[in-house]
Scaffold this active site. Structure first.
Site, PDB file in Angstrom:
ATOM      1  N   SER A 238      -6.949  -0.141  -2.620  1.00  0.00           N
ATOM      2  CA  SER A 238      -6.961   0.264  -4.029  1.00  0.00           C
ATOM      3  C   SER A 238      -5.542   0.618  -4.471  1.00  0.00           C
ATOM      4  O   SER A 238      -4.712   1.025  -3.660  1.00  0.00           O
ATOM      5  CB  SER A 238      -7.868   1.470  -4.228  1.00  0.00           C
ATOM      6  OG  SER A 238      -7.223   2.614  -3.728  1.00  0.00           O
ATOM      7  N   LYS A 239      -5.307   0.446  -5.765  1.00  0.00           N
ATOM      8  CA  LYS A 239      -3.985   0.720  -6.318  1.00  0.00           C
ATOM      9  C   LYS A 239      -3.589   2.166  -6.019  1.00  0.00           C
ATOM     10  O   LYS A 239      -2.484   2.450  -5.625  1.00  0.00           O
ATOM     11  CB  LYS A 239      -4.046   0.490  -7.835  1.00  0.00           C
ATOM     12  CG  LYS A 239      -2.728   0.086  -8.443  1.00  0.00           C
ATOM     13  CD  LYS A 239      -2.961  -0.382  -9.859  1.00  0.00           C
ATOM     14  CE  LYS A 239      -1.801  -0.082 -10.762  1.00  0.00           C
ATOM     15  NZ  LYS A 239      -0.554  -0.723 -10.448  1.00  0.00           N
ATOM     16  N   ARG A 240      -4.578   3.058  -6.148  1.00  0.00           N
ATOM     17  CA  ARG A 240      -4.293   4.474  -5.918  1.00  0.00           C
ATOM     18  C   ARG A 240      -3.802   4.716  -4.485  1.00  0.00           C
ATOM     19  O   ARG A 240      -2.766   5.315  -4.252  1.00  0.00           O
ATOM     20  CB  ARG A 240      -5.534   5.317  -6.192  1.00  0.00           C
ATOM     21  CG  ARG A 240      -5.232   6.784  -6.140  1.00  0.00           C
ATOM     22  CD  ARG A 240      -6.421   7.696  -6.142  1.00  0.00           C
ATOM     23  NE  ARG A 240      -6.206   8.725  -5.132  1.00  0.00           N
ATOM     24  CZ  ARG A 240      -5.386   9.749  -5.238  1.00  0.00           C
ATOM     25  NH1 ARG A 240      -4.691   9.914  -6.333  1.00  0.00           N
ATOM     26  NH2 ARG A 240      -5.246  10.626  -4.273  1.00  0.00           N
TER      27      ARG A 240
END
Ligand code: GLU
Length: 519
Positions: free
Chosen positions: A274-276
């Site tokens: 995930s980007k996070r």
């Protein structure tokens, strides 16, 4: 793998185009562990050839992150002593340690220029005057006939004199590497095994925009050579750069380092990370209250596995047990719950004194306490002196539950705040009516008043013996605990009552009664 007479040297070569994140720290860690394990050297090199995207702030952040995580390096930029405080907003003075500096590529232009000139003089590189459009058209044509879209060397045979003349006339050009024709480039990757590339798929790639502006693949080769790097561990995304680098090492007549490409980090279910998780900076982890030991332990297991049940490793133990052979070939899975679990474990390993010291900045940040003279603290609300033992006790009550230091503020705010805010319905235990809740709270009030020596044992004796008489203990204990904390869940009521002290307990219970009656 190692030659005993030559010490190995690894390097971490980040581009300061953003903050350090878990992925980059993993690369740093594996290189660090390998060098330390084999008694070699570890170099930190700043690859800032991309002038537009590189920022000194990112470099500072990177140094701070690495220092915080407990890395040390034998060569490279370091923050000048006394400045290694954590992520504040100060800017830092940096000096280099090691004999192969400067360690910022932007300061090595003269070195690269020398090597570029050598490549040009020896015929390993040449000036190319093709326009962007011409190159694109050529690539398009090659694709249409099913060949690799690479530069095929239109300008290869322009003589040195001719090239110099064109440059004098102001013609735009780049410097390309002359890839060997029909040549197999083979290397033994320590993780992936034998990897083969056909030189035809590389074409004559650009190594510099001009003598003063070399590009990554070239600077990387020059630096790895000049700095004596023997082993390069880096992300799998660099596999395609490796054949280009190997043929440049060959052109320089030197041995390339040994390469090990580590698998990608994937998200749960082997999906893309995930980007996070991919982009969370180390600074953010710091601000959320992750401990450096926990992050190192977690990151080590992103792709490496000792092959035993042991999961908890200090940096020292990692150095002892690390081996490249135990790096797995398939993608590593990033599991943030595991990070929280490990962090909780390290939090529980701390002494109360250590943990309190770590938690205090979070209580200050949450505006619950503030610094006062000589290591003492005041509550922000009432400016009362809050003894350290009280902070320690609050921390101790939640040591078992905390997964991140940041949580301490939410867990213990009722200790430091004057007023607590909650909905009166929270005071009711199960099917209790408001009237029954008031009766229960009045009972608590009476009991608390009756305790002369207000310590945990006495409170427990009095409160629990009364609670046991009720149809359900919760009838007394729940409203009592909520009145003190304003929270759905918290540590046990007697510890909390002791921590708050008699006066505060009485005030809060009275307030709870008023809340039901009048709110
Ligand atoms: N500067 C490159 C990067 O940040 C690393 C190159 C390498 O490890 O060879 O991706």
């Amino acid at each position: 793998m190692t030659n005993n007479s030559v010490k190995i040297k690894t390097r971490f070569a980040p581009s300061p185009t953003g903050p350090a994140h878990i992925g980059s720290i993993r690369t740093a860690l594996f290189n660090y562990l390998l060098s330390r394990k084999l008694g070699g050297f570890f170099v930190l090199r700043i690859e800032d050839t991309d002038k537009e995207r590189s920022k000194i702030e990112w470099e500072h952040m990177l140094l701070k992150s690495m220092t915080w995580l407990g890395f040390d390096w034998d060569e490279g930029p370091i923050m000048i002593e006394g400045q290694e405080s954590m992520f504040d907003n100060n800017s830092y003075d940096i000096k280099y340690i090691g004999e192969n500096g400067p360690y910022r590529q932007s300061e090595r232009t003269e070195i690269y220029k020398k090597y570029l000139q050598k490549m040009l003089d020896e015929g390993h590189a040449y000036y190319c005057f093709c326009t962007k459009e011409e190159v694109e058209a050529q690539k398009g044509y090659l694709m249409s006939i099913g060949e690799s879209p690479v530069y095929k060397g239109t300008c290869r045979n322009i003589t040195k004199e001719d090239a110099e003349e064109r440059i004098k006339q102001g013609k735009k050009c780049v410097i390309r590497f002359k890839s060997p024709e029909k040549h197999k480039i083979v290397f033994e990757d320590l993780i992936k095994g034998k990897i083969e590339f056909d030189s035809e798929t590389l074409g004559d790639f650009v190594i510099a925009k001009n003598l003063e502006t070399p590009l990554y693949n070239f600077t990387c080769v020059v630096d790895d050579y000049e700095m004596g790097i023997t082993h390069v561990i880096r992300g799998e995304d660099h596999v395609s750069n490796t054949p280009k680098q190997i043929i440049m090492f060959n052109a320089l007549g030197v041995k390339p380092p040994i390469f090990a490409h580590i698998p990608l980090i994937l998200g749960q279910g082997k999906k893309k990370l995930s980007k996070r998780d991919a982009e969370t900076s180390l600074e953010e982890y710091y601000h959320e209250g992750y401990l450096p030991e926990a992050i190192i332990n977690f990151v080590a297991f992103l792709g490496w596995n000792p092959g035993t049940e042991k999961e908890i490793y200090s940096m020292k133990e990692l150095i002892e047990d690390f081996s490249v052979e135990k790096i797995q070939k398939s993608g590593a899975i990033f599991n943030s719950e595991k990070l929280d679990w490990i962090n909780g474990l390290y939090i529980r390993k701390k002494s109360i004194d250590q943990l309190t010291k770590l938690c205090i900045p979070f209580l200050i940040e949450a505006n619950l306490i503030k610094r006062h003279a000589a290591g003492t603290y005041l509550t922000v609300d009432t400016e009362e002196l809050i003894p350290t033992y009280k902070i320690e006790k609050s921390v101790a009550l939640y040591q078992e539950r905390m997964k991140k230091l940041l949580e301490i503020a939410e867990f213990t705010d009722f200790v430091f705040k004057k007023d607590i805010d909650y909905d009166k319905s929270l005071l009711k235990w199960k099917a209790m009516t408001e009237e029954e809740t008031i009766v229960s709270l009045e009972k608590s009030l009476e009991l608390i008043r009756s305790i002369i020596n207000f310590d945990k044992e006495n409170i427990e004796k009095v409160i629990f013996s009364e609670a046991e008489k009720m149809p359900n203990r919760g009838d007394l204990l729940w409203p009592f605990r909520v009145a003190l904390t304003g929270k759905q869940s918290s540590a046990g009521p007697t510890e909390i009552a002791e921590l708050l002290g008699k006066e505060k307990c009485l005030d809060r219970i009275e307030l709870a009664i008023k809340k039901i009656k009048y709110a």
